[in-house]
Scaffold this active site. Structure first.
Site, PDB file in Angstrom:
ATOM      1  N   HIS A  53       0.926  -1.302  -0.005  1.00 24.77           N
ATOM      2  CA  HIS A  53      -0.084  -0.066  -0.042  1.00 24.77           C
ATOM      3  C   HIS A  53       0.718   1.196   0.017  1.00 24.77           C
ATOM      4  O   HIS A  53       1.657   1.424   0.795  1.00 24.77           O
ATOM      5  CB  HIS A  53      -0.717  -0.035   1.166  1.00 24.77           C
ATOM      6  CG  HIS A  53      -1.916  -1.142   1.401  1.00 24.77           C
ATOM      7  ND1 HIS A  53      -3.043  -1.131   0.706  1.00 24.77           N
ATOM      8  CD2 HIS A  53      -1.803  -2.392   1.791  1.00 24.77           C
ATOM      9  CE1 HIS A  53      -3.705  -2.278   0.722  1.00 24.77           C
ATOM     10  NE2 HIS A  53      -3.248  -3.143   1.531  1.00 24.77           N
ATOM     11  N   ARG A  74      -0.093   4.581  -0.702  1.00 24.74           N
ATOM     12  CA  ARG A  74      -1.239   5.618  -0.169  1.00 24.74           C
ATOM     13  C   ARG A  74      -1.155   6.944  -1.049  1.00 24.74           C
ATOM     14  O   ARG A  74      -1.642   7.812  -0.587  1.00 24.74           O
ATOM     15  CB  ARG A  74      -0.646   6.065   1.186  1.00 24.74           C
ATOM     16  CG  ARG A  74      -0.262   5.047   2.347  1.00 24.74           C
ATOM     17  CD  ARG A  74      -1.807   4.150   2.725  1.00 24.74           C
ATOM     18  NE  ARG A  74      -1.713   3.329   3.879  1.00 24.74           N
ATOM     19  CZ  ARG A  74      -2.612   2.419   3.707  1.00 24.74           C
ATOM     20  NH1 ARG A  74      -3.391   1.821   2.867  1.00 24.74           N
ATOM     21  NH2 ARG A  74      -2.504   1.638   4.997  1.00 24.74           N
ATOM     22  N   ASN A 115      -5.460  -6.461   9.547  1.00 24.83           N
ATOM     23  CA  ASN A 115      -6.336  -7.401   9.058  1.00 24.83           C
ATOM     24  C   ASN A 115      -5.394  -8.197   7.693  1.00 24.83           C
ATOM     25  O   ASN A 115      -4.872  -7.499   7.162  1.00 24.83           O
ATOM     26  CB  ASN A 115      -7.426  -6.650   8.075  1.00 24.83           C
ATOM     27  CG  ASN A 115      -8.273  -6.015   9.228  1.00 24.83           C
ATOM     28  OD1 ASN A 115      -8.664  -6.768  10.035  1.00 24.83           O
ATOM     29  ND2 ASN A 115      -8.991  -4.787   8.665  1.00 24.83           N
ATOM     30  N   ASP A 160       2.108  -6.910   2.454  1.00 30.08           N
ATOM     31  CA  ASP A 160       0.754  -5.748   2.841  1.00 30.08           C
ATOM     32  C   ASP A 160       1.297  -4.717   3.780  1.00 30.08           C
ATOM     33  O   ASP A 160       1.025  -4.259   4.559  1.00 30.08           O
ATOM     34  CB  ASP A 160      -0.028  -6.947   3.845  1.00 30.08           C
ATOM     35  CG  ASP A 160      -1.434  -6.264   3.985  1.00 30.08           C
ATOM     36  OD1 ASP A 160      -1.816  -5.234   3.091  1.00 30.08           O
ATOM     37  OD2 ASP A 160      -2.203  -6.704   4.836  1.00 30.08           O
ATOM     38  N   HIS A 168       0.407   3.751   8.296  1.00 33.93           N
ATOM     39  CA  HIS A 168      -0.606   4.591   8.954  1.00 33.93           C
ATOM     40  C   HIS A 168       0.187   5.849   9.799  1.00 33.93           C
ATOM     41  O   HIS A 168       1.060   5.429  10.111  1.00 33.93           O
ATOM     42  CB  HIS A 168      -1.505   3.928  10.034  1.00 33.93           C
ATOM     43  CG  HIS A 168      -2.406   2.923   9.048  1.00 33.93           C
ATOM     44  ND1 HIS A 168      -3.350   3.267   8.274  1.00 33.93           N
ATOM     45  CD2 HIS A 168      -2.606   1.906   8.847  1.00 33.93           C
ATOM     46  CE1 HIS A 168      -3.974   2.164   7.667  1.00 33.93           C
ATOM     47  NE2 HIS A 168      -3.481   1.116   8.085  1.00 33.93           N
ATOM     48  N   GLY A 227      -3.083  -2.423   9.922  1.00 35.69           N
ATOM     49  CA  GLY A 227      -2.090  -2.305   9.269  1.00 35.69           C
ATOM     50  C   GLY A 227      -0.738  -2.123   9.689  1.00 35.69           C
ATOM     51  O   GLY A 227      -0.546  -1.381  10.599  1.00 35.69           O
TER      52      GLY A 227
END
Ligand code: NCD
Ligand code: ZN
Ligand code: ZN
Length: 402
Positions: free
Chosen positions: A20, A22, A238, A265, A269, A284
């Site tokens: 990710h 972002r 998750n 993954d 954050h 996360g």
């Protein structure tokens, strides 16, 4: 592909099917640039940037934008993942063909922009993805089976009052998507497998000839629900950290090849979203810069994988799954190579604020992990390098990044 010499190990550059980044939308937590630097330092030469950005990457304008940003940075090949649906409720299929035909040549599609809970939509998405690439079943959990908002299961979670997301929520979707892939004649890739039951379902699907592949994250290989005792939001992810028996089943499945590869993954954050009480935290964890070391710790040092196996799970299999023909291969003479050089003997201590990622909260903070990436090369050009080839500093830690 694996050359052992001078104490260091030469591997094909790593390929991450699940990152990710972002951008667009949450550039305060990661950008294509900061995430690319983190990837290069982690030994990666290609990453697949997940679609749950803001706006969601559900059209060729956005996937081509992310692809161009990756090219401009030039530290790693950034392959955007396309969302399979558009519309607020995810009720309509996205123009996957346009994304596949664009500059980004999207090869991997996922349901993580808007969750696909409707099996009819999932089946149509699988049918549409045929011939274009692979569909990653990202929301491998059925929200209708959840109780409350916290995703945990098992005695430790129950004692801590963290009950919520049972194994059945993940496993029922893994089974559903494998069966839908069979009926659609499509390929499905299971994101972040986290339970022993998922491993058994994958094994069963293979015996049926279903074209299903799967990944496991470094955190599910290293951590388990014993970490939850502190109610620290940094451990929220998750799917959730499961029981020790799940962790051991995942390691064995990766060694055996039932799980094909490791995918990070990497989910950055902001600290105010993570450094808080567990139930308030966003799910996360950071993953790119620590993945290789965790594979060394949980698989190599446990005699479950040799270095040949590391090349397989970090590079070759992920490249094969998405059909990247310039990654994950043996080095051809005269060809600019994607390579990672690792010192297997050098340990390093993780410090969140020293990571290249724009976010610095990590469950591995202060942990000393084995195996250090010394150098990463993308098509023959150095994209990350640790100071000094001996790589040993007076305090015994790994050298600084140049
Ligand atoms: C991911 C994120 O933050 O985007 N979070 C996570 O806990 N894994 C989303 C996801 O992969 O489900
Ligand atoms: Zn997910
Ligand atoms: Zn994810």
């Amino acid at each position: 592909e694996v050359v052992e010499g001078g104490g260091n190990i030469l591997l094909p550059g790593f390929v991450d099917l699940h990152t990710h980044l972002r951008e667009p939308g949450r550039e305060d937590t990661e950008t294509v640039e900061s995430g690319s630097r983190a990837a290069a330092r982690g030994g990666y030469t290609a990453v697949f940037a997940m679609a749950n950005t803001a706006p969601v990457a559900d059209n060729a304008t956005i996937t081509d934008h992310v692809w161009r940003l990756g090219r401009e940075v030039g530290l790693v090949d950034v392959h955007p993942v396309g969302a399979v649906t558009v519309g607020l409720a995810g009720e309509q299929l996205a123009e996957m063909g346009m994304m596949a035909d664009g500059a980004a040549k999207v090869k991997l599609f996922s349901d993580d922009g808007k969750c696909v809970h409707d099996p009819v939509i999932m089946k149509r998405a699988l049918e549409y993805s045929k011939g274009l690439g692979v569909l990653i079943s990202q929301h491998s959990e059925d929200p209708r089976l959840t109780v409350g908002s916290v995703a945990h299961d098992g005695p430790t979670a129950a004692r801590l009052g963290l009950a919520g997301w049972p194994r059945a929520a993940e496993e029922s979707i893994v089974a559903r998507d494998a069966l839908l892939a069979r009926d659609a004649g499509a390929r499905v890739h299971i994101a972040h497998a986290s339970t022993a039951g998922t491993v058994e379902l994958l094994r069963w699907a293979r015996t049926q000839g279903i074209e299903v592949t799967a990944e496991v994250t470094p955190h599910h290989l290293l951590l388990d629900d014993s970490r939850l005792e502190t109610y620290d939001g940094v451990n929220r992810v998750n799917p959730p950290l499961r029981e020790e028996s799940d962790k051991l089943a995942l390691r064995a499945a990766l060694a055996e090849g039932v799980i094909d590869c490791v995918a990070t993954d990497h989910a950055p954050h902001a600290s105010q979203e993570k450094c808080c009480e567990f139930s308030q935290a966003r799910p996360g964890m950071l993953g790119l810069e620590t993945a290789l070391s965790i594979v060394v710790e949980t698989m190599v040092n446990a005699d479950l994988l040799d270095w040949r196996g590391v090349a397989r799970v970090m590079s070759e299999r992920p490249a094969q799954i998405v059909g990247l023909d310039d990654q994950g291969r043996p080095i051809e003479v005269g060809e600019p190579a994607n390579l990672t050089i690792v010192d297997p003997e050098q340990a390093w201590t993780v410090k969140g604020e020293e990571l290249a990622s724009r976010s610095d909260n990590t469950p591995y903070d202060s942990m000393t992990l084995p195996g250090t990436v010394l150098t990463t090369l993308l098509r023959g050009r150095v994209t990350a390098q640790r100071d000094g080839l001996s790589n040993v500093t007076p305090n015994g830690g790994a050298g600084e990044w140049l």
